[in-house]
Design an enzyme around this catalytic site. Structure first.
Site, PDB file in Angstrom:
ATOM      1  CB  SER A 100      -0.862   0.059   1.277  1.00  0.00           C
ATOM      2  OG  SER A 100      -1.421   1.357   1.429  1.00  0.00           O
ATOM      3  CE1 TYR A 170      -1.823   4.123   3.874  1.00  0.00           C
ATOM      4  CE2 TYR A 170      -2.189   5.608   5.717  1.00  0.00           C
ATOM      5  CZ  TYR A 170      -1.464   4.600   5.121  1.00  0.00           C
ATOM      6  OH  TYR A 170      -0.374   4.061   5.775  1.00  0.00           O
TER       7      TYR A 170
END
Ligand code: NAD
Ligand code: UDP
Ligand code: UDP
EC number: 4.1.1.35
Length: 345
Positions: A100, A170
């Site tokens: 990520s 996020y």
């Protein structure tokens, strides 16, 4: 010819950092998603040097081959160019799921991809863990606490996140990833570990990732003013990457399935980072400061509680901020030199 080959093979085997010998019983097959990134590559180093078999899966969005190139060709190491949004079928014992983007400009660059990576990517890795009976550690984040209304933040706090703000791809992505871990644990019996990681810095962090430590060091080394967003009275807690890596490995090998905060609890203002940096280096102490508008939804205060990690893992950070910053400044200086030497190639 045979002796020539022998010399070739032995000089080849010497090119790697030293690796411990582990018996087959203790040696694990470990997958690190995002292993070519900043934290993942340091974790790769530790697990390789401890004698495990490491497979790094990365799509090189923010990571790079150079971070792990010193292992390429080693018999215990494999690098796979793969996007975790697509299913992955391999056989492993443990999964460190780090894939990520992590810095605000990186994860805001393509919010939909950030969401897919943290949701579909995590689902795939949990599906893999379920199929092969592997334990999965999720690299979660202090951002699950959002802009906290409770101080300090321990793991019981549910957080305060704007679900439609610029950071949501996020923050909410990681919150769903945590939810998925516990759904797979409860429904399918998958063993999960969840690390809530706070701001981390060190060598191999991206020079242009827009974070406060990288910005300040780069700006100072290039003789530009240091940019402070807003009043500079926001707080963050920082840790050096080697402390985090030790925490991740001890959490993975513990029996704690609930989330654990990992960070150095001393919190700082951006401006106090500047003063620490100034003490560390002459170049930095000559820098000017430029105040810029505050970033949207920027959490105002972050102050971690790490008693759980201390008590249950026996872990605590040991690298002083000044020492970590010094090492990072040296790394950035070398990188700038490397770039200058290679720009005409
Ligand atoms: P990083 O950007 O250096 O590393 C992330 C890695 O994941 C990169 O190598 C990137 O190429 C890879 N990646 C991204 N999307 C992918 C995908 N779809 N498929 C495969 N690989 C993909 O970031 P980092 O600082 O090393 O962060 C690692 C993990 O730790 C992330 O999950 C991040 O959210 C978490 N974390 C980091 C911090 C920090 O301060 N660095 C703080 C909290 C949490
Ligand atoms: N998956 C994977 N590797 C595996 C097993 C599963 O990538 O070894 C993916 C699979 O594509 C699926 C996801 O993980 O989309 C979730 O798997 P699970 O078995 O829970 O779901 P199902 O396949 O039953 O929908
Ligand atoms: N920040 C700053 N100047 C910069 C970069 C960041 O003042 O050049 C501030 C930012 O607004 C935030 C803090 O420093 O309050 C930490 O920002 P960073 O992007 O490093 O991490 P995160 O916001 O993800 O915790």
């Amino acid at each position: 010819l045979i002796s020539g080959m022998f010399i070739l093979i032995s000089s080849f085997s010497q090119k790697y950092p030293p690796v411990k010998f582990l018996s087959e019983k203790d040696r694990k097959r470990i997958l690190i998603t995002g292993g070519a990134g900043f934290v993942g590559s340091h974790l790769t180093d530790k697990l390789m040097m401890d004698g495990h078999e490491v497979t790094v899966v990365d799509n090189f969005f923010t990571g790079r081959k150079r971070n792990v190139e010193h292992w390429i060709g080693h018999e215990n190491f494999e690098l796979i160019n793969h996007d975790v949004v697509e299913p992955l079928y391999i056989e492993v014992d443990q999964i460190y799921h780090l894939a990520s983007p992590a810095s605000p400009p990186n994860y805001m660059y393509n919010p939909i991809k950030t969401l897919k990576t943290n949701t579909i990517g995590t689902l795939n890795m949990l599906g893999l863990a379920k199929r092969v009976g592997a334990r999965l550690l999720l690299a979660s984040t202090s951002e699950v606490y959002g802009d906290p209304e409770v101080h300090p933040q321990n793991e019981e706090y549910w957080g305060h996140v704007n679900p439609i703000g610029p950071r949501a791809c996020y923050d909410e992505g990681k919150r769903v990833a945590e939810t998925m871990c516990y759904a797979y644990m409860k429904q399918e019996g998958v063993e999960v570990r969840v690390a809530r990681i706070f701001n981390t810095f060190g060598s191999r962090m991206h020079m242009n990732d827009g974070r406060v430590v990288s910005n300040f060091i780069l700006q100072a080394l290039q003789g530009e003013p240091l940019t402070v967003y807003g009043s500079g009275s926001q707080t963050r807690a920082f840790q050096y990457v080697s402390d985090l890596v030790n925490g991740l490995v001890s959490l993975m090998n513990s029996n704690i399935s609930s989330p654990v905060n990992l960070v150095n609890p001393t919190y700082r203002y951006p401006l106090s980072m500047y003063f620490t940096l100034s003490k560390t280096s002459d170049t930095l102490s000559r820098s000017q400061i430029q105040f810029l508008p505050e970033a949207q939804d920027d959490p105002r205060r972050r102050r971690p509680d790490i008693r759980k990690a201390k008590m249950m893992l026996g872990w605590e950070p040991v690298v002083p901020l000044e020492e970590g910053l010094n090492k990072t400044i040296q790394y950035f200086s070398r990188e700038l030199e490397h770039q200058a030497n290679n720009q005409y190639i």
